[in-house]
Design a protein around this motif. Structure first.
Motif, PDB file in Angstrom:
ATOM      1  N   ILE A  73       0.856  -1.185   0.000  1.00  0.00           N
ATOM      2  CA  ILE A  73       0.000   0.000   0.000  1.00  0.00           C
ATOM      3  C   ILE A  73       0.894   1.237   0.000  1.00  0.00           C
ATOM      4  O   ILE A  73       1.786   1.368   0.838  1.00  0.00           O
ATOM      5  N   HIS A  75       0.850   5.260   0.541  1.00  0.00           N
ATOM      6  CA  HIS A  75      -0.043   6.267   1.119  1.00  0.00           C
ATOM      7  C   HIS A  75       0.482   7.673   0.845  1.00  0.00           C
ATOM      8  O   HIS A  75       1.642   7.859   0.511  1.00  0.00           O
ATOM      9  N   LYS A  76      -0.412   8.612   0.994  1.00  0.00           N
ATOM     10  CA  LYS A  76      -0.082   9.998   0.711  1.00  0.00           C
ATOM     11  C   LYS A  76       1.013  10.513   1.643  1.00  0.00           C
ATOM     12  O   LYS A  76       1.171  10.040   2.756  1.00  0.00           O
ATOM     13  N   ASP A  77       1.728  11.478   1.159  1.00  0.00           N
ATOM     14  CA  ASP A  77       2.854  12.079   1.865  1.00  0.00           C
ATOM     15  C   ASP A  77       2.412  12.969   3.023  1.00  0.00           C
ATOM     16  O   ASP A  77       3.223  13.602   3.656  1.00  0.00           O
ATOM     17  N   PHE A  79       0.670  11.612   5.623  1.00  0.00           N
ATOM     18  CA  PHE A  79       0.600  10.733   6.789  1.00  0.00           C
ATOM     19  C   PHE A  79       2.009  10.503   7.317  1.00  0.00           C
ATOM     20  O   PHE A  79       2.851   9.929   6.633  1.00  0.00           O
ATOM     21  N   THR A  81       5.217   9.076   8.814  1.00  0.00           N
ATOM     22  CA  THR A  81       5.797   7.738   8.915  1.00  0.00           C
ATOM     23  C   THR A  81       7.161   7.912   9.567  1.00  0.00           C
ATOM     24  O   THR A  81       8.039   8.589   9.010  1.00  0.00           O
ATOM     25  N   THR A  86       8.441  13.288   5.231  1.00  0.00           N
ATOM     26  CA  THR A  86       7.001  13.545   5.132  1.00  0.00           C
ATOM     27  C   THR A  86       6.831  15.031   4.880  1.00  0.00           C
ATOM     28  O   THR A  86       6.737  15.826   5.810  1.00  0.00           O
ATOM     29  N   VAL A 104      -3.108   5.976  11.140  1.00  0.00           N
ATOM     30  CA  VAL A 104      -3.426   5.144   9.976  1.00  0.00           C
ATOM     31  C   VAL A 104      -2.198   4.323   9.550  1.00  0.00           C
ATOM     32  O   VAL A 104      -2.334   3.162   9.156  1.00  0.00           O
ATOM     33  N   VAL A 105      -1.013   4.887   9.656  1.00  0.00           N
ATOM     34  CA  VAL A 105       0.207   4.170   9.317  1.00  0.00           C
ATOM     35  C   VAL A 105       0.447   3.029  10.309  1.00  0.00           C
ATOM     36  O   VAL A 105       0.799   1.913   9.916  1.00  0.00           O
ATOM     37  N   LEU A 108      -2.120   0.244   9.468  1.00  0.00           N
ATOM     38  CA  LEU A 108      -1.746  -0.490   8.251  1.00  0.00           C
ATOM     39  C   LEU A 108      -0.556  -1.407   8.515  1.00  0.00           C
ATOM     40  O   LEU A 108      -0.534  -2.547   8.040  1.00  0.00           O
TER      41      LEU A 108
END
Length: 112
Positions: A73, A75-77, A79, A81, A86, A104-105, A108
Motif C-alpha cells: 500500500i 499512502h499519501k505524503d 501521513f 511515517t 514527510t 493510519v500508518v 496499516l
C-alpha cells in the motif's frame, strides 16, 4: 499484477499464487519505470517495503491470514511515517522526517 484489485491481491496471497515479496518487487519495478514521467511518488521506501513484504510472507507461512497481510500500500505524503521524509508536498517541510507514525500508518503496519 498492477491491475489487480485489493480483493484479488488478498485472494492471490491467500491462495499462494504469488508472494508478498514477488508482488512488491513487481510494483516497485513499475514505479521505477513509470514514476519519472508520472511524478506520483515523493518518497519510495524500497528496502522498507521489501522487508515488510518478507515479514508478511513469514507471518502467512506461520498461519496468519489477515485481509491486508502482504498487500503493498502506498499512502499519501501527508501521513507521518517515523523516520521517513514527510513533506506534505510542501517546500517548507521538504526535509521533515516524522518522529512518529500517524494512526493510519500504525494500523496499516499492524495489518501487515
Amino acid at each position: 499484477m498492477h491491475q489487480l484489485t485489493l480483493a484479488e491481491i488478498a485472494r492471490g496471497l491467500a491462495d499462494k499464487q504469488f508472494s508478498a515479496e514477488e508482488l512488491t518487487r513487481t510494483l516497485l519495478a513499475r514505479i521505477a519505470r513509470l514514476d519519472p514521467q508520472l511524478n506520483s511518488f515523493i518518497t519510495v521506501t524500497e528496502e522498507q517495503a521489501l522487508a515488510q513484504a518478507r515479514a508478511a510472507d513469514a507471518r502467512r507461512a506461520a498461519g496468519e491470514n489477515g485481509a491486508l497481510l502482504g498487500a503493498p500500500i502506498g499512502h499519501k505524503d501527508l501521513f507521518c511515517t517515523k523516520g521517513i521524509r514527510t513533506s506534505c508536498g510542501s517546500k517548507m517541510l521538504d526535509n521533515f522526517a516524522a518522529p512518529y507514525d500517524a494512526t493510519v500508518v500504525e494500523k496499516l503496519a499492524a495489518a501487515g
